[in-house]
Design an enzyme around this catalytic site. Structure first.
Site, PDB file in Angstrom:
ATOM      1  N   PRO A 156       0.707  -1.260   0.141  1.00  0.00           N
ATOM      2  CA  PRO A 156      -0.058  -0.068  -0.073  1.00  0.00           C
ATOM      3  C   PRO A 156       0.908   1.282   0.125  1.00  0.00           C
ATOM      4  CG  PRO A 156      -0.743  -1.487   1.811  1.00  0.00           C
ATOM      5  CD  PRO A 156       0.741  -2.122   1.066  1.00  0.00           C
ATOM      6  N   ASP A 484      10.958   3.933 -25.428  1.00  0.00           N
ATOM      7  CA  ASP A 484      10.953   3.389 -26.675  1.00  0.00           C
ATOM      8  C   ASP A 484       9.660   3.277 -27.059  1.00  0.00           C
ATOM      9  OD1 ASP A 484      11.047   1.612 -24.532  1.00  0.00           O
ATOM     10  OD2 ASP A 484      11.290  -0.106 -25.829  1.00  0.00           O
ATOM     11  N   ARG A 488       4.509  -2.358 -22.698  1.00  0.00           N
ATOM     12  CA  ARG A 488       4.849  -3.533 -22.202  1.00  0.00           C
ATOM     13  C   ARG A 488       6.144  -3.335 -21.121  1.00  0.00           C
ATOM     14  NH1 ARG A 488       8.017  -4.257 -28.123  1.00  0.00           N
ATOM     15  NH2 ARG A 488       9.951  -3.275 -27.402  1.00  0.00           N
ATOM     16  N   ASP A 489       6.642  -4.470 -20.648  1.00  0.00           N
ATOM     17  CA  ASP A 489       7.561  -4.378 -19.637  1.00  0.00           C
ATOM     18  C   ASP A 489       8.962  -3.807 -20.018  1.00  0.00           C
ATOM     19  OD1 ASP A 489       8.112  -6.413 -21.067  1.00  0.00           O
ATOM     20  OD2 ASP A 489       8.509  -7.887 -19.678  1.00  0.00           O
ATOM     21  N   GLU A 490       8.993  -2.882 -20.403  1.00  0.00           N
ATOM     22  CA  GLU A 490      10.244  -2.021 -21.085  1.00  0.00           C
ATOM     23  C   GLU A 490      10.266  -0.482 -20.718  1.00  0.00           C
ATOM     24  OE1 GLU A 490      12.776  -2.366 -25.042  1.00  0.00           O
ATOM     25  OE2 GLU A 490      11.146  -3.324 -25.035  1.00  0.00           O
ATOM     26  N   ASP A 497      16.691   4.986 -30.187  1.00  0.00           N
ATOM     27  CA  ASP A 497      15.400   5.553 -30.643  1.00  0.00           C
ATOM     28  C   ASP A 497      15.484   7.048 -30.661  1.00  0.00           C
ATOM     29  OD1 ASP A 497      15.448   2.757 -29.629  1.00  0.00           O
ATOM     30  OD2 ASP A 497      13.286   2.913 -29.944  1.00  0.00           O
ATOM     31  N   TRP A 550      23.466   3.971 -31.178  1.00  0.00           N
ATOM     32  CA  TRP A 550      22.928   3.955 -29.836  1.00  0.00           C
ATOM     33  C   TRP A 550      23.816   4.861 -28.961  1.00  0.00           C
ATOM     34  CZ3 TRP A 550      21.094   0.810 -33.246  1.00  0.00           C
ATOM     35  CH2 TRP A 550      19.791   0.210 -32.842  1.00  0.00           C
ATOM     36  N   GLU A 762       6.523  -0.103 -33.884  1.00  0.00           N
ATOM     37  CA  GLU A 762       7.676  -0.354 -34.066  1.00  0.00           C
ATOM     38  C   GLU A 762       8.289  -1.241 -35.269  1.00  0.00           C
ATOM     39  OE1 GLU A 762      10.271  -3.041 -30.489  1.00  0.00           O
ATOM     40  OE2 GLU A 762       8.109  -3.493 -30.857  1.00  0.00           O
ATOM     41  N   HIS A 783       5.668   3.311 -30.929  1.00  0.00           N
ATOM     42  CA  HIS A 783       7.310   3.236 -31.012  1.00  0.00           C
ATOM     43  C   HIS A 783       7.640   4.237 -32.038  1.00  0.00           C
ATOM     44  CE1 HIS A 783       9.562  -0.095 -29.309  1.00  0.00           C
ATOM     45  NE2 HIS A 783      10.640   0.478 -29.970  1.00  0.00           N
TER      46      HIS A 783
END
Length: 911
Positions: A156, A484, A488-490, A497, A550, A762, A783
């Site tokens: 909590p 990006d 999602r789990d990112e 990017d 990158w 993407e 994306h």
């Protein structure tokens, strides 16, 4: 399209007439990019203003700035902190404050007046201000406080409060606040500020931001109550692909310092300390990836008011401050923006109840519903429906994006989430037994609070939708850092990017403070050897670093920020990081050949299924690395030149020559072909000037033949796509660029548009022509990377650009290149100097160009195909027009130098 052109022309006319009553005015004052900012920590804040005039060819000839700490005195002409006097100068952007040393927690008022090259003098501007933050570490007296819970992960949300008294008539009050985690604060039951997901995400191990809020109007005479709630957020919530929690820490804590100044000059400070109390409330669970569980039965009504009974609350614990630096926010935090209605409620073939908001957005759903005590409603968020029309969220991987609300059972209950956000168009509703009214729900878009600066429209509805998709991809992914993807789990700050999209981003919105903040973390998270992590802030570890394309974020974004805003300070600040990255590549090279280490390459390039004949557009990764090695070195040379670092400039000029010689030796055949025949290979070689002049036309021909061999389709991935159309236009093949842009089948920019996309995908084929999906492991429908084409649309198609010799649109380039049966295109951009416009239309063989150039700037205007034709400006011969000079033919075009003002050119096209 005639009406559109007339609309732009009318706006241009209004631009000319808007200041007739006052021929010269100063407006839109800003300090460090912001209007009346709080928390300024710069020793010499930079001041900027815009100029309005009814005349053409207006240049500022002098300015007079005055600064004081009392607005009344300032208006009376008493400048206690700085009076610049009348200074002969054109500078109206980034003028450094040059007065007395700034003091902490102080509001400074300022105004400016100017004169122009026509002998006019403005009135004094309206008074604006900036407020300083806590400039020294010793200015902080507050203590970090936490709940007595030893581990607050996934539990909590703790709620904190304190009652205090004021002792006289209040002149001003400013709250300084931060947290390990996310916070929402209240004063006397009123929410403080409009920001969400504060204090934002930085490299928490090294620096943590605090915010400053003016709260004078929220205080009362006598007793007051202040409080805040904490959530896990980026600090201790789930981060990355593996579901790890507590990356930065496991214990949430907050820091509050309320500084009150009374009318008699005395001061009082209310600090977070051991006297505060805590409890838990209705937020039973919150996570950025997974959503929120809110149990309204645990609500504590009026918990941040004086009369609330907190006898059951517990004493907080005081904890030591972390090792990170406390810094004031320089970037806008996330705020609520557009709202979307449910356009329909869908009953899917599986029997699911799904809300359709009509737009793939990022934020959350708010609702007003009633339910029995203990009953609940769960909202599950997804971006698309599957081929059969059922709800689909498999592409979220481990992220849940679920919001659950448990009713207290007292009439209509209102709710919206607090410490989470979702990426969605569709919302599956489960658990609710009442009748669903679409009017009870609204989708709220949440993103960093950046002003929209650019617009782009054309005669082609598909291109207009593409621009819409680009903008919404940016909005959804600029959530304090440039992520990006938002679902999602990112949701990480991928550097590749960000760098490919920056120029487009800077057209659409004012991203200068946003990227200034993020680039500081790029430098902070850069490894000691100069390698740049894949994501910033870096939560993937030191091994996830050093990839070409990158890591080049370290050089590409600072240089492009300089071009877009004319801000030398970003170059000076980031220069050590830029140099370190180039030196890293040099250190990894053997004889100036960089062909070692891990590289992503041309990420997500075209790869047809069951590729039996070698049509996959594979580009040698080492070739890409060498090209970007050269590009970053060139940008470092450019930066050294701007900053006057002659020794570095000479050193890296020599290095660049060697890099290019090695490229020719390693990657060019004796007959002039690249060893990789892909579009990306030729695009990078041409764009980064890796080829000598005598090989360039041949390379362009190879590129065009490759495009034609794929049926006028692109095959580029993340690294080739941003430069593809630019290269074609640079070398005279804008016709091919238009073919690519207007291609409607896969792979192309318009294929997702035709498939119903409302954001950038993407993958080129996130949804395949048969309606099936790409792999669930990596298939985001929001994306922004491929939206980098927006830069070409603004700069080449509409023809609106800045001159690199006078960046930040001090000198503007207007050079439209029509084509592709497009009958009009228009771009508008609110620059630091004011609005600039390039809008063209072709009607019955007549080319019409409407241009706006803001005061204190100039422009080079290129009229395509106008040589040897009769050109008029507002029906006048060009030689008779005030503001135009140096009119000359260049090939098929006419080139004109223009001063500020609004212009309308017309002539008959000969092609």
């Amino acid at each position: 399209m005639k009406n559109y052109y007339l609309g732009i022309a009318l706006s241009c006319t209004l631009f000319n007439l808007s200041a007739v009553a006052q021929q010269l005015q100063v407006k839109d004052l800003k300090t460090e990019y912001r209007k009346n900012p709080m928390g300024i920590e710069a020793a010499a804040p930079r001041l900027s203003w815009k100029i309005s005039s009814s005349l053409r060819n207006v240049r500022q000839s002098s300015y007079h700035v005055r600064v004081g700490t009392d607005s009344v005195d300032l208006l009376a002409g008493k400048a206690t902190e700085w009076d610049s006097g009348d200074k002969k100068s054109e500078v109206s952007v980034f003028l450094p404050y040059a007065g007395t040393a700034l003091r902490s927690d102080t509001r400074y008022y300022w105004q400016v007046k100017i004169s122009d090259n026509h002998g006019n003098e403005s009135e004094w501007s309206a008074v604006n201000s900036w407020h300083t933050g806590l400039l020294k570490t010793t200015d902080w007296s507050a203590q970090w406080i936490t709940s007595a819970l030893s581990d607050t992960l996934a539990g909590p949300s703790p709620v904190f409060r304190k009652v205090f008294s004021t002792d006289g008539k209040i002149k001003s009050a400013v709250l300084y606040i931060s947290a390990h985690g996310l916070y929402e604060a209240q004063l006397n039951g009123k929410r403080i500020g409009s920001d969400h997901l504060a204090p934002g995400w930085t490299s928490y191990h090294q620096r943590l931001l605090y915010q400053s809020y003016e709260v004078t109007k929220l205080l009362k005479d006598g007793k007051n109550a202040i409080g805040f709630t904490l959530g896990d957020g980026w600090y201790s919530g789930q981060m990355g692909f593996e579901g790890k929690r507590g990356y930065y820490g496991k214990q949430l804590s907050g820091l509050v310092q309320l500084q009150i100044e009374y009318a008699d000059g005395t001061k009082k400070i209310i600090n977070s300390d051991g006297s505060w109390k805590f409890a838990t409330g209705a937020i039973r669970y919150s996570d950025l990836y997974n959503g929120e569980i809110y149990d309204a039965r645990f609500e504590k009504p009026d918990w941040a008011t004086v009369n609330y009974n907190d006898s059951g609350w517990k004493a907080v614990q005081v904890v030591e401050a972390g090792k990170e630096r406390l810094e004031s926010s320089i970037s806008p935090l996330a705020r609520k923006h557009e709202q979307f209605k449910v356009i329909k409620i869908i009953k899917t073939p599986k029997g699911e109840t799904v809300l359709d908001f009509g737009q793939n957005l990022v934020g959350w759903v708010a609702f007003e519903l009633s339910g029995k005590p203990g009953s609940s409603i769960q909202l599950e968020h997804g971006e698309v429906l599957d081929k059969a029309g059922n709800f689909y969220d498999a592409n979220l991987r481990k992220a849940k994006q679920h919001v659950k609300y448990i009713f207290k059972g007292k009439g209509v209950e209102s709710y919206e989430p607090h410490f989470t956000y979702q990426g969605f168009r569709y919302v599956k509703v489960t658990g609710y037994t009442g009748k669903l009214d679409p009017a009870a729900f609204k989708g709220i878009a949440v993103y960093s609070d950046m002003d929209q600066t650019g617009t782009f429209t054309t005669s082609n509805p598909l291109l207009n939708q593409l621009q819409h998709n680009i903008q919404w991809g940016q909005k959804g992914n600029f959530m304090d850092v440039p992520t990006d993807c938002p679902q999602r789990d990112e949701r990480l700050g991928w550097t590749g990017d960000a760098q490919v999209f920056f120029r487009t981003a800077a057209f659409n919105m004012d991203v200068a403070p946003f990227f200034t903040k993020w680039m500081k973390d790029v430098a902070l998270d850069q490894l000691p050897d100069g390698s740049v992590p894949f994501v910033i802030p870096n939560v993937l570890g030191e091994s996830a670093a050093g990839s070409t394309g990158w890591g080049d974020v370290a050089t590409i974004i600072p240089w492009n920020m300089y071009l877009a805003y004319g801000d030398k300070e970003i170059l000076a600040t980031q220069y050590p990081s830029m140099k370190s990255w180039v030196d890293y590549m040099n250190g990894k090279s053997q004889n100036n050949l960089w062909n070692t280490g891990f590289h992503f390459g041309d990420w997500l390039f075209y790869r047809p299924d069951d590729d039996n004949d070698g049509r996959s557009a594979i580009t040698d990764k080492s070739l890409i690395a060498q090209a970007f090695y050269a590009h970053s070195t060139q940008l470092l040379i450019n930066t050294a030149r701007v900053l006057g670092k002659k020794a570095d400039e000479d050193k890296y000029v020599t290095l660049l020559d060697q890099i290019k010689k090695v490229f020719l030796k390693e990657y060019i055949t004796p007959n002039g072909r690249l060893i990789s025949g892909s579009q990306t290979a030729y695009v990078l070689a041409l764009n980064f000037d890796m080829l000598p002049e005598n090989l360039r036309q041949q390379a362009v021909d190879f590129l065009v033949k490759n495009i034609e061999s794929y049926g006028n389709h692109l095959t580029t991935g993340f690294l080739g796509t941003p430069y593809l159309c630019h290269v074609l236009s640079r070398f005279g093949r804008t016709d091919v660029a238009y073919r690519l842009l207007l291609q409607e089948t896969y792979p192309s920019w318009l294929y997702p548009v035709k498939m119903g996309a409302t954001t950038i995908w993407e993958r080129w084929d996130g949804i395949k022509p048969d309606g099936s999906f790409q792999t669930t492991g990596m298939n985001s429908f929001n994306h922004y990377a491929y939206g980098a084409i927006g830069d070409w649309m603004y700069r080449i198609m509409a023809g609106l650009d800045t001159d690199g010799a006078e960046p930040g649109y001090k000198k503007i380039i207007i050079s439209p290149q029509p084509g592709g049966k497009i009958t009009h295109a228009a771009a508008q951009l609110e620059t630091l100097y004011g609005l600039t416009v390039s809008s063209w239309e072709i009607e019955n063989g007549i080319f019409k160009l409407a241009v706006v150039i803001p005061p204190n700037t100039s422009a080079l205007i290129r009229l395509p195909g106008a040589a040897a034709t009769k050109v008029t400006e507002n029906r006048n011969s060009l030689k008779e027009v005030i503001g135009l000079s140096k009119i000359s033919d260049q090939g098929n075009d006419i080139v004109i130098n223009a001063g500020s003002g609004a212009y309308r050119f017309e002539y008959a096209l000969k092609y």
